[in-house]
Design a protein around this motif. Structure first.
Motif, short mmCIF file in Angstrom:
data_model
loop_
_atom_site.label_atom_id
_atom_site.label_comp_id
_atom_site.label_asym_id
_atom_site.label_seq_id
_atom_site.Cartn_x
_atom_site.Cartn_y
_atom_site.Cartn_z
N MET A 1 0.89 -1.29 -0.02
CA MET A 1 0.01 -0.08 0.13
C MET A 1 1.02 1.21 -0.11
N VAL A 2 0.71 2.06 -0.90
CA VAL A 2 1.56 3.33 -1.20
C VAL A 2 0.53 4.63 -1.15
N PRO A 3 1.15 5.65 -0.28
CA PRO A 3 0.13 6.96 -0.10
C PRO A 3 0.01 7.39 -1.56
N ILE A 4 -0.99 8.00 -2.10
CA ILE A 4 -1.29 8.34 -3.49
C ILE A 4 -0.33 9.52 -3.63
N GLU A 5 0.00 10.29 -2.84
CA GLU A 5 0.79 11.40 -3.16
C GLU A 5 2.34 11.16 -3.38
N GLN A 6 2.68 9.77 -2.86
CA GLN A 6 3.95 9.46 -2.95
C GLN A 6 4.29 8.47 -4.06
N PHE A 7 3.12 7.96 -4.70
CA PHE A 7 3.21 6.87 -5.86
C PHE A 7 3.94 7.45 -7.07
N GLN A 8 4.75 6.78 -7.72
CA GLN A 8 5.37 6.91 -9.00
C GLN A 8 5.10 5.66 -9.83
N GLU A 9 4.64 5.60 -10.86
CA GLU A 9 4.27 4.40 -11.63
C GLU A 9 5.57 3.66 -11.98
N ALA A 10 6.37 4.48 -12.24
CA ALA A 10 7.93 4.03 -12.74
C ALA A 10 8.60 3.32 -11.59
N ASP A 11 8.13 3.71 -10.49
CA ASP A 11 8.98 2.85 -9.39
C ASP A 11 8.19 1.77 -8.86
N ALA A 12 6.87 1.60 -9.23
CA ALA A 12 5.85 0.44 -8.74
C ALA A 12 6.73 -0.95 -8.62
N PRO B 1 9.92 -10.23 -2.65
CA PRO B 1 10.83 -10.77 -3.71
C PRO B 1 9.85 -11.80 -4.15
N ARG B 2 10.01 -12.03 -5.64
CA ARG B 2 9.22 -13.08 -6.19
C ARG B 2 9.73 -13.30 -7.52
N SER B 3 9.46 -14.33 -8.31
CA SER B 3 10.20 -14.68 -9.54
C SER B 3 9.72 -13.67 -10.66
N GLU B 4 10.27 -14.12 -11.75
CA GLU B 4 10.29 -13.24 -12.93
C GLU B 4 8.89 -13.71 -13.60
N LYS B 5 8.24 -14.77 -13.09
CA LYS B 5 7.06 -15.40 -13.55
C LYS B 5 5.91 -14.30 -13.45
N ASP B 6 5.90 -13.42 -12.55
CA ASP B 6 5.11 -12.37 -11.95
C ASP B 6 5.23 -10.93 -12.57
N ALA B 7 4.14 -10.32 -12.90
CA ALA B 7 3.78 -9.25 -13.37
C ALA B 7 3.19 -8.42 -12.28
N VAL B 8 3.87 -7.12 -11.81
CA VAL B 8 3.42 -6.22 -10.91
C VAL B 8 2.28 -5.32 -11.48
N LYS B 9 1.10 -5.01 -10.81
CA LYS B 9 -0.02 -4.13 -11.24
C LYS B 9 -0.11 -3.44 -10.01
N PHE B 10 -1.07 -2.49 -10.29
CA PHE B 10 -1.65 -1.52 -9.36
C PHE B 10 -3.04 -0.97 -9.44
N ASN B 11 -3.80 -0.71 -8.53
CA ASN B 11 -5.06 0.03 -8.64
C ASN B 11 -5.25 1.34 -7.70
N VAL B 12 -5.63 2.37 -8.24
CA VAL B 12 -5.66 3.49 -7.54
C VAL B 12 -6.95 3.70 -6.74
N ALA C 1 -4.99 6.22 -1.49
CA ALA C 1 -3.72 5.15 -1.61
C ALA C 1 -3.82 4.44 -2.91
N VAL C 2 -2.71 3.97 -3.30
CA VAL C 2 -2.49 2.89 -4.37
C VAL C 2 -2.30 1.60 -3.79
N CYS C 3 -2.89 0.51 -4.42
CA CYS C 3 -2.75 -1.01 -3.96
C CYS C 3 -1.81 -1.56 -5.23
N VAL C 4 -0.57 -1.88 -4.99
CA VAL C 4 0.32 -2.45 -5.73
C VAL C 4 0.42 -4.22 -5.48
#
Length: 252
Positions: free
Chosen positions: A78-89, A98-109, A115-118
């Motif tokens: 969970m990231v505060p919306i004012e601190q969220f940068q998509e490029a850093d997600a 820490p996860r494998s390369e088989k996972d893709a990171v997503k987010f919902n505002v 808040a932003v849920c990553v």
């Protein structure tokens, strides 16, 4: 993967848990059967993506739609919306989980919670979904629960803490106005462990045993025992009736 809203009168919702898979159709045009729900028995030993492919082969015709809302239950950052940068997600998430390369990171505002849920989704699972549907609305499985309980948190004048049991885990959270005051998830299937986690977080949040409220809901282990034990320490402890499918059917 498209993330546009699904506007058809029929909506397919797929929920992917750690070891669970279920399908639900809501049909606003059918007052006699507005909700059709089908759980799928997940086979151990094969991936969730393979289970989803097998589930599609056994689909009822009613479930054969071009679009879907997909709820994914994976660890949350969970990231505060004012601190969220998509490029850093992705970097932030993989540092935290820490996860494998088989996972893709997503987010919902989450505008109502500032808040932003990553979270993440298995890439093979994502491919099965995009191959099957023209349009997929991907979201974390906890969002409907957070949204509903955030609205409930405004009733009355007492601070509230929630414990939601699902997928062999306990999510504990509390809100302060339009923000999360606390959120964390614990892997547990035992009532004694759950009691420890709930009381520990209660103390951490400095809530008042004689005044503030705790609500537990979901697939609660040893419900009567857990409620009785909580009430030895907290005056206002409650079990909240809760049906996630009903909540989704109402469009929340």
């Amino acid at each position: 993967m498209a993330t546009t809203s699904i506007t058809n009168s029929k909506q397919l919702t797929i929920r992917v848990g750690k070891n669970t898979l279920s399908f639900m159709i809501t049909d606003k045009s059918d007052p006699e059967q507005p909700v059709l729900f089908e759980p799928y028995v997940v086979r151990s030993g094969i991936s969730m993506a393979a289970n989803l492919r097998e589930a599609f082969k056994t689909f009822s015709r009613e479930f054969d739609l071009p679009t879907a809302r997909v709820l994914i239950n994976t660890p949350v950052l969970m990231v505060p919306i004012e601190q969220f940068q998509e490029a850093d997600a992705t970097t932030l998430y993989l540092h935290s989980f820490p996860r494998s390369e088989k996972d893709a990171v997503k987010f919902n505002v989450l505008p109502s919670l500032n808040a932003v849920c990553v979270y993440c989704i298995n890439k093979d699972l994502q491919m099965v979904l995009t191959d099957r549907f023209n349009d997929v609305q991907l979201m974390h499985a906890m969002i409907p629960v957070w949204t509903y309980l955030h609205q409930r948190s405004f009733t009355g004048h007492r601070s509230k803490m929630y414990g939601y049991f699902h997928d062999k885990q306990l999510d504990i959270f509390s809100f302060q106005q339009n923000r999360f005051k606390f959120y964390n998830s614990f892997e547990t299937t035992q009532a004694h462990d759950s009691l420890y986690f709930l009381l520990y977080v209660w103390k951490q949040l400095n809530l008042k045993p004689e005044h503030d409220e705790i609500h537990i809901l979901g697939d609660i282990p040893e419900q009567e025992w857990l409620l009785e034990e909580m009430r030895k320490y907290l005056k206002k402890a409650y079990v909240m009736p809760f049906d996630l499918n009903e909540l989704l059917a109402k469009g929340r």
